[in-house]
Design an enzyme around this catalytic site. Structure first.
Site, PDB file in Angstrom:
ATOM      1  N   TYR A 104       0.835  -1.207   0.000  1.00 46.48           N
ATOM      2  CA  TYR A 104       0.000   0.000   0.000  1.00 46.48           C
ATOM      3  C   TYR A 104       0.870   1.258   0.000  1.00 46.48           C
ATOM      4  CZ  TYR A 104      -3.224   3.537   1.852  1.00 46.48           C
ATOM      5  OH  TYR A 104      -3.964   4.684   2.058  1.00 46.48           O
ATOM      6  N   THR A 156     -12.921   6.172   9.300  1.00 49.83           N
ATOM      7  CA  THR A 156     -13.778   5.713   8.220  1.00 49.83           C
ATOM      8  C   THR A 156     -14.106   4.242   8.451  1.00 49.83           C
ATOM      9  OG1 THR A 156     -11.920   4.986   6.860  1.00 49.83           O
ATOM     10  CG2 THR A 156     -12.612   7.293   6.622  1.00 49.83           C
TER      11      THR A 156
END
Length: 268
Positions: free
Chosen positions: A157, A192
């Site tokens: 990532y 989130t």
């Protein structure tokens, strides 16, 4: 402050939750017309329904999906002014964090770049011919502070976001003279669904540290990452920066990276 976004047409990817949902809501509040792209709509996005919002159900792992979303914006609203490449993070079916370089396989690396880099590249490629017709075109890529701080977690990532940052800088150099501004917003940890969903980052970190998810979300993660504010950021705090960069009020800002990270990055 009038953001001068009324009547502008925007495509927002990853729009059904988290940062993307907050960006979609903010642009609509500013009077923009938004094509919201996500695999599913979801109740919160459905609640924003109105004449200025169109949902495109698309999986950005599909190479054809970005162009279809852009063409839908042009078909419905007559053009394109803003592209917000927000979709990113774990590819569909994957969970983060991953601990250690040996953890992700070749397929994990490919999927990570497919979702976080190639999906953006394809969206930009499809959008540029339409953005060139706008008198105030803007691309905003949502990256991550992890693109600037390598570490022993999520190496795939981190590398994908570093690549995205490089692509954005190159695009800004090429297309600013033609009227398309390209900027990057790099969030730190944001509260989130990536964090809060069952089996998400909070649960994974809690399991690895012998803690519990509420403790992680309410301060443990912030302490572990030395967040100066002591808390995860709110999606709206990121969306506000995205909206400003999308706005013609940022007409002389291009090739820049804006960090919204609760004080995670300490470097000068």
């Amino acid at each position: 402050m009038d953001m001068r976004l009324a009547g502008r047409v925007a495509v927002v990817t990853g729009a059904s939750k988290g940062i993307g949902l907050a960006v979609t809501r903010t642009l609509l509040d500013e009077g923009a017309k938004v094509v919201a792209v996500s695999r599913k709509a979801g109740a919160e996005l459905d609640a924003l329904a109105g004449p200025n919002l169109v949902h495109v159900a698309a999986d950005l792992m599909d190479p054809d999906a970005p162009a279809l979303a852009v063409e839908r914006a042009v078909e419905v609203f007559g053009g394109l002014d803003v592209l917000v490449n927000n979709a990113g993070g774990p590819p569909p079916g994957a969970t983060l964090p991953r601990f250690g370089f040996q953890t992700p396989s070749d397929d994990d690396w490919r999927d990570m770049f497919e979702f976080n880099v190639f999906g953006v590249v394809r969206a930009v490629r499809a959008a540029i011919p339409h953005l060139l017709k706008s008198d105030a075109a803007a691309i905003v890529n949502v990256s991550s502070v992890n693109g600037r701080r390598p570490g022993p977690m999520n190496s795939d990532y981190n590398a994908a976001k570093a690549a995205l940052n490089n692509v954005a800088k190159g695009l800004s150099e090429e297309f600013a003279p033609q009227g398309i501004r390209v900027n990057t917003v790099s969030p730190g940890p944001v509260r989130t669904p990536w964090w809060t969903d069952e089996g998400g980052a909070a649960d994974i970190i809690a399991g690895a540290t012998g803690s519990d998810r509420d403790a992680v979300l309410d301060g443990g993660a912030a302490q572990m990452m030395a967040l100066t504010t002591g808390r995860l950021a709110d999606p709206q705090e990121v969306a506000d920066v995205v909206a400003l960069l999308a706005s013609p009020r940022s007409g002389s800002t291009t090739g820049a990276e804006f960090v919204v990270d609760s004080g995670f990055l300490k470097e000068i």
